[in-house]
Design an enzyme around this catalytic site. Structure first.
Site, mmCIF file in Angstrom:
data_model
loop_
_atom_site.group_PDB
_atom_site.id
_atom_site.type_symbol
_atom_site.label_atom_id
_atom_site.label_comp_id
_atom_site.label_asym_id
_atom_site.label_seq_id
_atom_site.Cartn_x
_atom_site.Cartn_y
_atom_site.Cartn_z
ATOM 1 N N ASP A 48 0.828 -1.204 0.000
ATOM 2 C CA ASP A 48 0.000 0.000 0.000
ATOM 3 C C ASP A 48 0.871 1.267 0.000
ATOM 4 O OD1 ASP A 48 -2.628 0.835 0.086
ATOM 5 O OD2 ASP A 48 -2.764 0.830 2.271
ATOM 6 N N GLU A 71 -4.904 8.059 -0.225
ATOM 7 C CA GLU A 71 -5.554 7.499 0.968
ATOM 8 C C GLU A 71 -4.581 7.424 2.145
ATOM 9 O OE1 GLU A 71 -7.184 3.501 0.709
ATOM 10 O OE2 GLU A 71 -8.177 3.765 2.636
ATOM 11 N N ASP A 126 -6.170 5.615 -4.595
ATOM 12 C CA ASP A 126 -6.222 4.525 -3.622
ATOM 13 C C ASP A 126 -5.106 3.570 -4.015
ATOM 14 O OD1 ASP A 126 -6.734 2.518 -1.852
ATOM 15 O OD2 ASP A 126 -8.921 2.593 -2.086
ATOM 16 N N ILE A 128 -3.909 0.772 -2.769
ATOM 17 C CA ILE A 128 -4.476 -0.583 -2.907
ATOM 18 C C ILE A 128 -5.908 -0.520 -2.435
ATOM 19 C CG2 ILE A 128 -4.510 -2.993 -2.183
ATOM 20 C CD1 ILE A 128 -1.632 -3.080 -1.975
ATOM 21 N N ASP A 129 -6.813 -0.569 -3.395
ATOM 22 C CA ASP A 129 -8.229 -0.659 -3.076
ATOM 23 C C ASP A 129 -8.547 -2.149 -2.947
ATOM 24 O OD1 ASP A 129 -10.905 0.121 -2.775
ATOM 25 O OD2 ASP A 129 -11.274 -0.086 -4.926
ATOM 26 N N THR A 131 -7.958 -4.121 0.189
ATOM 27 C CA THR A 131 -6.834 -4.744 0.909
ATOM 28 C C THR A 131 -7.184 -6.173 1.339
ATOM 29 O OG1 THR A 131 -7.614 -3.666 2.915
ATOM 30 C CG2 THR A 131 -5.833 -2.598 1.742
ATOM 31 N N ASP A 264 -12.356 5.622 -3.692
ATOM 32 C CA ASP A 264 -12.938 4.295 -3.889
ATOM 33 C C ASP A 264 -13.823 4.234 -5.133
ATOM 34 O OD1 ASP A 264 -11.792 2.919 -1.767
ATOM 35 O OD2 ASP A 264 -13.426 3.364 -0.362
HETATM 36 P P1 AMP Z 1 -14.974 -3.130 -1.593
HETATM 37 O O1 AMP Z 1 -13.828 -4.049 -1.861
HETATM 38 O O2 AMP Z 1 -15.779 -2.778 -2.791
HETATM 39 O O3 AMP Z 1 -15.813 -3.577 -0.447
HETATM 40 O O4 AMP Z 1 -14.340 -1.741 -1.215
HETATM 41 C C1 AMP Z 1 -13.210 -1.592 -0.415
HETATM 42 C C2 AMP Z 1 -13.295 -0.223 0.210
HETATM 43 O O5 AMP Z 1 -14.397 -0.179 1.108
HETATM 44 C C3 AMP Z 1 -12.121 0.183 1.049
HETATM 45 O O6 AMP Z 1 -11.166 0.854 0.268
HETATM 46 C C4 AMP Z 1 -12.712 1.117 2.109
HETATM 47 O O7 AMP Z 1 -12.403 2.471 1.841
HETATM 48 C C5 AMP Z 1 -14.200 0.936 1.938
HETATM 49 N N1 AMP Z 1 -14.918 0.712 3.194
HETATM 50 C C6 AMP Z 1 -14.429 0.361 4.406
HETATM 51 N N2 AMP Z 1 -15.421 0.287 5.316
HETATM 52 C C7 AMP Z 1 -16.576 0.597 4.677
HETATM 53 C C8 AMP Z 1 -17.948 0.708 5.067
HETATM 54 N N3 AMP Z 1 -18.344 0.458 6.317
HETATM 55 N N4 AMP Z 1 -18.844 1.072 4.132
HETATM 56 C C9 AMP Z 1 -18.474 1.301 2.857
HETATM 57 N N5 AMP Z 1 -17.195 1.216 2.434
HETATM 58 C C10 AMP Z 1 -16.257 0.864 3.319
HETATM 59 MG MG MG Z 2 -10.295 1.645 -1.163
#
Ligand code: AMP
Ligand code: MG
Length: 317
Positions: A48, A71, A126, A128-129, A131, A264
């Site tokens: 990251d 981020e 981001d 690493i989106d 993680t 994101d």
């Molecule tokens: P995904 O893999 O689509 O679920 O997205 C990952 C991203 O979800 C991460 O980069 C976080 O910024 C974000 N994230 C973390 N917690 C939450 C939450 N409670 N609601 C929505 N997004 C979140």
């Molecule tokens: Mg992310």
């Protein structure tokens, strides 16, 4: 302006390619024991921070006047007890071709402090989106976008584990392209032609804490869709829609008032829109990327192939 966007998109693509290769190398070297190490020593933290350093440094060289909203910051690397992870990040950056001193790596990471806002240009990253997907060796993305006056004008998504590794990119008005990780095989991409509600293929987060599963189940029932949702981490979901592999990506806040981080979504949104798709919030409003680090003026996300968008919004209202 159009030349500037071409220049920016080229620099962004080079930066994301290098950062994606770095993440891939860290993931390849990761053992299962590493994957569960405590967070500030985990390989995902190394990848990251190295990814943000690589992208930040490349953008600072190519387009020094455009600030970066990243981020991450370098605080996990500061302090006498952080020498081990600091060295690991510097090594990961060096393997990606940037031989930088420790202080330069920290400075590159900390350059990403821009607060965003409605006027002027900035990058949002981001590094690493997804993680959790990285640690599971599933989907994750390096996501970089250029926001100008509150609107995303260009975006690049590095998806090292999607279809053998893909980089997707788009500039507003120019279409969306996918290529292999090394830059070969570039081809235009396009959303699906699905236009019947019953045929919609839904994509959603793997992590149930990130989006309300009950909301997607009841929407699916109202639309009459029967296919099981495709669960995938990260903005790879936008790449899936942009290449016709799913038709709807829904993100419903799990708590009232919880808003999304702009990094994101920014890259994924312009790529999907340029592939023929449409993105709004759950209330049908356009996403406002000029409201700071979060999408403060929007509630959730509805991303579609465009053809089914109105039907989905109607089913939500
Ligand atoms: P995904 O893999 O689509 O679920 O997205 C990952 C991203 O979800 C991460 O980069 C976080 O910024 C974000 N994230 C973390 N917690 C939450 C939450 N409670 N609601 C929505 N997004 C979140
Ligand atoms: Mg992310």
């Amino acid at each position: 302006m159009s030349n500037q966007i071409d220049t920016a998109l080229r620099a962004m693509t080079v930066a994301v390619r290098a950062a994606s290769a770095c993440c891939r190398a860290v993931q390849a070297a990761m053992t299962d024991a590493d994957a569960v190490r405590k967070d500030d020593l985990s390989p995902v933290t190394v990848a990251d921070l190295a990814s943000q350093a690589i992208v930040s440094r490349a953008l600072a060289e190519a387009l020094p006047s455009i600030p970066l909203m990243g981020e991450e910051d370098a605080s996990p690397l500061r302090g006498g007890d952080r020498a081990e992870i600091r060295a690991a990040v510097v090594r990961a950056v060096a393997r990606a071709g940037a031989e930088l001193a420790e202080e330069d790596v920290l400075a590159a990471i900390d350059r990403g402090t821009h607060a965003g806002g409605a006027s002027g240009a900035f990058f949002t990253l981001d590094p690493i989106d997804g993680t959790k997907g990285f640690l599971r060796r599933e989907q994750y993305a390096v996501a970089l976008a250029l926001v100008v006056d509150g609107r995303v004008t260009a975006g690049v998504l590095g998806c090292p584990n999607l279809a053998g590794g893909r980089i997707l990119s788009a500039a507003r008005g120019r279409g969306a392209v996918a290529e292999e990780m090394n830059g070969s095989g570039a081809a235009r991409v396009r959303v699906s032609g699905v236009n019947r509600s019953a045929d919609i293929r839904l994509a959603e987060s793997v992590e149930s804490a990130h989006s309300d599963r009950g909301a997607s189940e009841s929407l699916a029932a109202r639309l009459g869709t029967s296919a099981a949702p495709v669960r995938m981490d990260s903005q790879a979901k936008y790449a899936l829609l942009a290449t016709g592999g799913a038709d709807l990506y829904l993100r419903t806040p799990t708590k009232p008032g919880r808003t999304e981080w702009i990094w994101d979504h920014a890259a994924g949104v312009v790529i999907l829109e340029e592939a023929g798709g449409r993105v709004t919030d759950l209330d049908g409003r356009a996403l406002d990327f000029g409201a700071g680090r979060r999408l403060e003026r929007n509630r959730g996300i509805v991303a579609t192939n465009g053809l089914v968008h109105d039907a989905v919004l109607a089913a939500l209202s």
